[in-house]
Design an enzyme around this catalytic site. Structure first.
Site, PDB file in Angstrom:
ATOM      1  N   ALA A 187       0.849  -1.199   0.000  1.00 39.45           N
ATOM      2  CA  ALA A 187       0.000   0.000   0.000  1.00 39.45           C
ATOM      3  C   ALA A 187       0.879   1.241   0.000  1.00 39.45           C
ATOM      4  O   ALA A 187       1.937   1.273   0.626  1.00 39.45           O
ATOM      5  CB  ALA A 187      -0.916   0.023   1.221  1.00 39.45           C
ATOM      6  N   GLU A 205      -1.021 -11.659  -5.726  1.00 38.51           N
ATOM      7  CA  GLU A 205      -2.363 -11.528  -6.283  1.00 38.51           C
ATOM      8  C   GLU A 205      -2.759 -10.066  -6.155  1.00 38.51           C
ATOM      9  O   GLU A 205      -2.293  -9.367  -5.257  1.00 38.51           O
ATOM     10  CB  GLU A 205      -3.345 -12.429  -5.553  1.00 38.51           C
ATOM     11  CG  GLU A 205      -3.510 -12.067  -4.113  1.00 38.51           C
ATOM     12  CD  GLU A 205      -3.879 -13.226  -3.230  1.00 38.51           C
ATOM     13  OE1 GLU A 205      -4.371 -12.943  -2.128  1.00 38.51           O
ATOM     14  OE2 GLU A 205      -3.669 -14.383  -3.593  1.00 38.51           O
ATOM     15  N   ASN A 227      -7.389  -3.046  -9.975  1.00 36.63           N
ATOM     16  CA  ASN A 227      -6.245  -2.231  -9.570  1.00 36.63           C
ATOM     17  C   ASN A 227      -5.291  -2.044 -10.753  1.00 36.63           C
ATOM     18  O   ASN A 227      -4.182  -2.582 -10.788  1.00 36.63           O
ATOM     19  CB  ASN A 227      -5.539  -2.859  -8.370  1.00 36.63           C
ATOM     20  CG  ASN A 227      -4.545  -1.926  -7.730  1.00 36.63           C
ATOM     21  OD1 ASN A 227      -4.133  -0.927  -8.313  1.00 36.63           O
ATOM     22  ND2 ASN A 227      -4.136  -2.252  -6.521  1.00 36.63           N
ATOM     23  N   TYR A 238       3.292  -4.281 -12.080  1.00 38.20           N
ATOM     24  CA  TYR A 238       3.769  -5.664 -12.051  1.00 38.20           C
ATOM     25  C   TYR A 238       4.163  -6.137 -13.448  1.00 38.20           C
ATOM     26  O   TYR A 238       5.211  -6.771 -13.625  1.00 38.20           O
ATOM     27  CB  TYR A 238       2.725  -6.584 -11.434  1.00 38.20           C
ATOM     28  CG  TYR A 238       2.367  -6.212 -10.019  1.00 38.20           C
ATOM     29  CD1 TYR A 238       3.344  -5.806  -9.104  1.00 38.20           C
ATOM     30  CD2 TYR A 238       1.054  -6.248  -9.575  1.00 38.20           C
ATOM     31  CE1 TYR A 238       3.017  -5.446  -7.807  1.00 38.20           C
ATOM     32  CE2 TYR A 238       0.722  -5.905  -8.271  1.00 38.20           C
ATOM     33  CZ  TYR A 238       1.707  -5.499  -7.399  1.00 38.20           C
ATOM     34  OH  TYR A 238       1.379  -5.151  -6.119  1.00 38.20           O
TER      35      TYR A 238
END
Length: 149
Positions: free
Chosen positions: A75, A108, A113, A120
């Site tokens: 986060a 995951e 998102n 990623y």
């Protein structure tokens, strides 16, 4: 407010209240302060923080068992997004796992998102699966990613 230069470093005890606050803002259900204290004791776990002075702007939790690592929570506080902190945290996780013999890093992510998915994939993670209705509040699919060292 971030005042000085942002550094990526291992979590310290003093960071836990701020990390728990970020958890509450970003995840439902959130991990507790006690859960992060347990992570500090776990030799297979590492939590990295993006911090400036005494402000924690983001964090990433990683666990590694033998040659397989997994990212469990990431986060960045809303007011600090878009400044490259997610990249810095991800680079720290990749470096740590690689230096500690990982052959595989898994994670995951919520299907909605998009910024995280772009990050990623930019770093070479490969989509390997989907967990339908994995997340709750709101209910959403999880996309599974692997990174091969």
């Amino acid at each position: 407010m971030l005042r000085g230069e942002v550094t990526i470093r291992p979590m310290e005890e003093r960071d836990i209240p701020q990390i728990a606050a970020l958890e509450r803002e970003n995840f439902n259900p959130p991990w507790s302060e006690d859960a992060y204290r347990e992570e500090m004791k776990n030799p297979m776990a590492r939590v990295f923080v993006a911090a400036s002075d005494d402000t924690v702007a983001g964090y990433l939790g990683l666990r590694q068992v033998l040659d397989e690592a997994s990212i469990n929570n990431v986060a960045v506080a809303r007011q600090f997004r878009g400044r490259g902190l997610g990249k810095g945290l991800l680079e720290a996780a990749l470096a740590y796992a690689g230096e500690h013999g990982a052959a595989l890093l898994t994670l995951e992510v919520r299907a909605s998102n998009t910024p995280a998915i772009r990050l990623y994939e930019e770093y070479g993670f490969k989509r390997v699966g989907l967990r339908r209705r994995f997340y709750h509040r709101p209910t959403e699919d999880a996309i599974l990613y692997n990174y091969y060292f």
